[in-house]
Scaffold this motif. Sequence first.
Motif, PDB file in Angstrom:
ATOM      1  N   PHE A 128     -58.643  83.268  73.985  1.00 57.72           N
ATOM      2  CA  PHE A 128     -59.956  83.867  73.783  1.00 57.72           C
ATOM      3  C   PHE A 128     -60.743  84.082  75.077  1.00 57.72           C
ATOM      4  N   ARG A 129     -60.194  83.665  76.193  1.00 56.97           N
ATOM      5  CA  ARG A 129     -60.881  83.913  77.469  1.00 56.97           C
ATOM      6  C   ARG A 129     -60.799  85.394  77.831  1.00 56.97           C
ATOM      7  N   ARG A 130     -61.890  85.930  78.335  1.00 57.05           N
ATOM      8  CA  ARG A 130     -61.878  87.314  78.804  1.00 57.05           C
ATOM      9  C   ARG A 130     -61.195  87.443  80.157  1.00 57.05           C
ATOM     10  N   GLU A 131     -61.255  86.413  80.956  1.00 60.67           N
ATOM     11  CA  GLU A 131     -60.625  86.416  82.271  1.00 60.67           C
ATOM     12  C   GLU A 131     -59.527  85.350  82.287  1.00 60.67           C
ATOM     13  N   PRO A 132     -58.290  85.706  82.643  1.00 61.20           N
ATOM     14  CA  PRO A 132     -57.225  84.706  82.692  1.00 61.20           C
ATOM     15  C   PRO A 132     -57.480  83.666  83.766  1.00 61.20           C
TER      16      PRO A 132
END
Length: 282
Positions: free
Chosen positions: A115-119
């Motif tokens: 669910f993170r927008r940035e890895p």
Amino acid sequence: MPDQFNADKRRRFYMNSDAGSVREMPRQERTYAQQHGVPGNEQLQQQYNMPGAAGSQGVAMTYDDVIRKSVTSFAVLLVGAGAAVTLATLMPGAAMGLALVAVLAGLVLGLVNAFRREPNPGLILAYSATQGFFLGALTWVLEVQFPGVAVQAVTATLVVFGTVLALFKSGKVRATPKLNKMFFTALIAYAVFSLLNLGLMIFTDIGMFGMRGGWLGVAIGAFAILLATYSLVLDFTNIQEGVDAGVEQKYGWAAAFGLTVSLVWLYVEILRVIVILRSLAE
């Protein structure tokens, strides 16, 4: 239980949320990549021109970069598996206790990464380590009961992965919107069934495999292997379209995470089917 359900293919190549200012195209006019989080060339150019576009200086993701990150992820996974096998050989009780902790940690980390927008490379590698420990402990237990099962499962997993990759590269296998809908529907149904089966295994004496024993278990396992195989097709599609769209290099970690989740899922399902077949043969 493998945490493939918490990574319901939301591991996509996100760009900065500021891209919301770009005009939304009708869904039927967008490419598969755009429908699943990969912006088109016009959107990419606008985002690269924005002040806070990226710490990567706009360096585009490449196949080599994805391969390096994926190899790193699997190397950490193997280290975790090796640590579990070593500990299980010396202190079986401690290894099993830590394996339970690893399962729970993997579940949490899988959800966070999905669910993170940035890895986040650290979180992705932490996921690989916990999953590796869990797989190592699980494989060690089953190897004691069914000698040779580890080699069989690893070999079968590599064969499936190599076959899917070869077919995808040749253009004979592709993800389509219709297949995607069927996949997600089947995935949800399988997740519900697996949670119910897990509950029965924990709170009743239904047995080692729960409702997945016998030939019914083999059939369900074969179905799950097909789902995990198509999950690999989705991963390859995301990687190809991410490279073609020129997404930032850091999203190679998202690709590595996706491949790790799919291969862990595939391995667990193949391992389970082999164990069921071996138990039926005894």
